[in-house]
Design a protein around this motif. Structure first.
Motif, PDB file in Angstrom:
ATOM      1  N   ASP A  45     -46.595  67.169 -70.758  1.00  0.00           N
ATOM      2  CA  ASP A  45     -45.792  66.182 -70.042  1.00  0.00           C
ATOM      3  C   ASP A  45     -46.570  64.911 -69.724  1.00  0.00           C
ATOM      4  OD1 ASP A  45     -44.225  68.770 -68.061  1.00  0.00           O
ATOM      5  OD2 ASP A  45     -43.544  67.844 -69.923  1.00  0.00           O
ATOM      6  N   TYR A  59     -45.760  55.508 -63.978  1.00  0.00           N
ATOM      7  CA  TYR A  59     -46.010  56.885 -63.543  1.00  0.00           C
ATOM      8  C   TYR A  59     -44.755  57.733 -63.653  1.00  0.00           C
ATOM      9  CZ  TYR A  59     -50.170  54.927 -61.277  1.00  0.00           C
ATOM     10  OH  TYR A  59     -51.363  54.289 -61.023  1.00  0.00           O
ATOM     11  N   THR A  60     -44.956  59.001 -63.905  1.00  0.00           N
ATOM     12  CA  THR A  60     -43.844  59.906 -63.758  1.00  0.00           C
ATOM     13  C   THR A  60     -43.569  60.092 -62.268  1.00  0.00           C
ATOM     14  OG1 THR A  60     -42.952  62.018 -64.552  1.00  0.00           O
ATOM     15  CG2 THR A  60     -45.189  62.054 -63.685  1.00  0.00           C
ATOM     16  N   ASP A  61     -42.324  60.373 -61.925  1.00  0.00           N
ATOM     17  CA  ASP A  61     -41.928  60.388 -60.514  1.00  0.00           C
ATOM     18  C   ASP A  61     -42.731  61.367 -59.661  1.00  0.00           C
ATOM     19  OD1 ASP A  61     -38.345  59.794 -61.027  1.00  0.00           O
ATOM     20  OD2 ASP A  61     -40.061  58.433 -60.925  1.00  0.00           O
ATOM     21  N   SER A  62     -43.071  62.494 -60.231  1.00  0.00           N
ATOM     22  CA  SER A  62     -43.704  63.543 -59.427  1.00  0.00           C
ATOM     23  C   SER A  62     -45.115  63.196 -58.954  1.00  0.00           C
ATOM     24  CB  SER A  62     -43.739  64.854 -60.211  1.00  0.00           C
ATOM     25  OG  SER A  62     -44.544  64.722 -61.363  1.00  0.00           O
ATOM     26  N   TYR A 103     -44.050  52.180 -71.696  1.00  0.00           N
ATOM     27  CA  TYR A 103     -43.088  53.120 -71.132  1.00  0.00           C
ATOM     28  C   TYR A 103     -42.753  54.299 -72.034  1.00  0.00           C
ATOM     29  CZ  TYR A 103     -42.740  49.175 -68.034  1.00  0.00           C
ATOM     30  OH  TYR A 103     -43.051  48.159 -67.174  1.00  0.00           O
ATOM     31  N   THR A 105     -43.104  57.935 -73.133  1.00  0.00           N
ATOM     32  CA  THR A 105     -43.540  59.114 -72.388  1.00  0.00           C
ATOM     33  C   THR A 105     -43.561  60.394 -73.215  1.00  0.00           C
ATOM     34  OG1 THR A 105     -41.292  59.508 -71.623  1.00  0.00           O
ATOM     35  CG2 THR A 105     -42.694  58.142 -70.220  1.00  0.00           C
TER      36      THR A 105
END
Length: 123
Positions: A45, A59-62, A103, A105
Motif C-alpha cells: 500500500d 499522504y494516504t489518509d491513515s 499522486y 498510489t
C-alpha cells in the motif's frame, strides 16, 4: 535509479521511528519518491510521496498528521518520520521512484524499488 532503504526496527506503540532511503543513479529533479508498506498477507500500500524538485508531498489518509516524508537534495536521501505508531503501522516499508505525477498510489506506477526495511510495533 537505485534505492536502498534502512532504519527499520522495533518500536513500542505510541513511539516514533525514522526510516531512510538512499537514492543514486540519475538526475533526480523530475522524480517522485514514495514510501509503500506491506504487512504480512496484505497488498503493498501507498504511504506517502514527495517531489524531488519542490518537495511537494502527498499522504494516504491513515498517516496524515503522524508521518512526514522529506528529502535531502545534498545527500540524495529520502526520509519517512513516523510518530504515534500503532500495531497497524507494522510492515515492511519500501521506497520507490517514478517520474511524473505526485499522486500515483499504485505500486505498478513505480518502476524503481528498493529492498524493504521492517518496522515492528509492539502493543
Amino acid at each position: 535509479v537505485q534505492l536502498q532503504a534502512s532504519g527499520g526496527g522495533l518500536v513500542q506503540a505510541g513511539g516514533s521511528l525514522r526510516i531512510s532511503c538512499a537514492v543514486s543513479g540519475r538526475t533526480l529533479s523530475s522524480y517522485i519518491m514514495a514510501w509503500f508498506r506491506q504487512a504480512p498477507g496484505k497488498e503493498r500500500d501507498f504511504v506517502a510521496s514527495i517531489t524531488w524538485k519542490h518537495a511537494g508531498t502527498y499522504y494516504t489518509d491513515s498517516v496524515k498528521g503522524r508521518f512526514t516524508i522529506s528529502r535531502d537534495n545534498a545527500k540524495n536521501m529520502v526520509y519517512l518520520q513516523m510518530k504515534s505508531l500503532t500495531p497497524d503501522d507494522a510492515a515492511v516499508y519500501y521506497c520507490a521512484a517514478r517520474e511524473g505525477s505526485l499522486y500515483r498510489t499504485r505500486q505498478y506506477d513505480y518502476p524503481y524499488w528498493g529492498q524493504g526495511t521492517l518496522v515492528t510495533v509492539s502493543s
